[in-house]
Design a protein around this motif. Structure first.
Motif, PDB file in Angstrom:
ATOM      1  N   PHE A   9      45.384  16.224 135.130  1.00  0.00           N
ATOM      2  CA  PHE A   9      45.887  15.721 133.855  1.00  0.00           C
ATOM      3  C   PHE A   9      45.026  16.135 132.672  1.00  0.00           C
ATOM      4  O   PHE A   9      45.540  16.519 131.631  1.00  0.00           O
ATOM      5  N   TYR A  10      43.718  16.005 132.814  1.00  0.00           N
ATOM      6  CA  TYR A  10      42.832  16.184 131.659  1.00  0.00           C
ATOM      7  C   TYR A  10      41.898  17.379 131.780  1.00  0.00           C
ATOM      8  O   TYR A  10      41.083  17.605 130.893  1.00  0.00           O
ATOM      9  N   GLU A  37      42.100  20.459 131.320  1.00  0.00           N
ATOM     10  CA  GLU A  37      42.114  21.437 130.238  1.00  0.00           C
ATOM     11  C   GLU A  37      41.246  21.030 129.052  1.00  0.00           C
ATOM     12  O   GLU A  37      41.005  21.824 128.154  1.00  0.00           O
ATOM     13  N   LEU A  38      40.796  19.782 129.049  1.00  0.00           N
ATOM     14  CA  LEU A  38      39.928  19.340 127.958  1.00  0.00           C
ATOM     15  C   LEU A  38      38.449  19.611 128.263  1.00  0.00           C
ATOM     16  O   LEU A  38      37.589  19.400 127.420  1.00  0.00           O
ATOM     17  N   TYR A  88      38.831   9.802 129.422  1.00  0.00           N
ATOM     18  CA  TYR A  88      40.183  10.060 128.925  1.00  0.00           C
ATOM     19  C   TYR A  88      41.182   9.103 129.567  1.00  0.00           C
ATOM     20  O   TYR A  88      42.054   8.551 128.905  1.00  0.00           O
ATOM     21  N   LYS A 109      41.158   5.639 128.184  1.00  0.00           N
ATOM     22  CA  LYS A 109      41.825   5.526 126.887  1.00  0.00           C
ATOM     23  C   LYS A 109      43.341   5.724 126.985  1.00  0.00           C
ATOM     24  O   LYS A 109      44.112   5.042 126.321  1.00  0.00           O
ATOM     25  N   LEU A 110      43.771   6.662 127.795  1.00  0.00           N
ATOM     26  CA  LEU A 110      45.184   7.069 127.766  1.00  0.00           C
ATOM     27  C   LEU A 110      46.034   6.522 128.921  1.00  0.00           C
ATOM     28  O   LEU A 110      47.252   6.408 128.793  1.00  0.00           O
ATOM     29  N   LEU A 123      47.258   7.828 131.476  1.00  0.00           N
ATOM     30  CA  LEU A 123      48.424   8.652 131.799  1.00  0.00           C
ATOM     31  C   LEU A 123      48.533   8.947 133.290  1.00  0.00           C
ATOM     32  O   LEU A 123      49.631   9.062 133.824  1.00  0.00           O
TER      33      LEU A 123
END
Lengths: 114, 114
Positions: free
Chosen positions: B13-14, B16-17, B64, B67-68, B70
């Protein structure tokens, strides 16, 4: 997609990655539709300052979407689930086997996407 | 949830950050299951350096998610779509109206969640 809807979705997904101050300004502008002047007065900054901040927030949120594509994914999944919902809404006018096959195809697509 | 599965999902999910370098190390450790020594040798850094970087990456990814939420959301949606899939798999042994009602309830729950 409509610009406001797009901004709202981006904010729904990634808004928590903005600072508290950014969130406040962005919500007033995009979600609550206050004018730049109203927000500027309330926040004690210039109208241009508000404008720049909103632009910067949008760019930040779009940056997350460019990397993660989660809004895109979400919109697609939601659309497919709605298709299932509609198919079932009208199930009495359809052939059962055909209906089941259609719903199964869509649910398979969703699972692959997630 | 199993720790490796959790780390893989967070990365899906994350990931790529993270930076390119972080991604490379993290993929080798978590997805490809290389040992710290192997990764350290390949990257030309110390074993401790690799260990610290993976720990830092996991912390970033977890930040992440905190916070999200997802991953949590998508896991829940995926589970519900799988329920629909299973219900339809066995539709021949079920009452049609009952089946449709069940699937409709689940699809409604998914739409609300998204």
């Amino acid at each position: 997609m409509d610009e406001i809807l797009k901004q709202t979705l981006l904010y729904d997904f990634y808004g928590e990655l903005l600072t508290e101050h950014q969130k406040e300004i962005y919500e007033q502008a995009v979600l609550e539709d206050y004018s730049l002047s109203e927000i500027a007065k309330e926040a004690g900054i210039s109208r241009q300052g508000v404008h720049d901040m909103i632009k910067r927030c949008t760019k930040t949120l779009e940056g997350y979407e460019e990397k993660l594509h989660l809004v895109e994914k979400f919109v697609s999944v939601k659309q497919k689930v709605s298709e299932i919902d509609e198919l079932l809404e009208n199930y009495e006018h359809q052939d059962e086997k055909d209906l089941i096959a259609k719903v199964k195809r869509i649910s398979g697509e969703i699972i692959e996407e997630l």
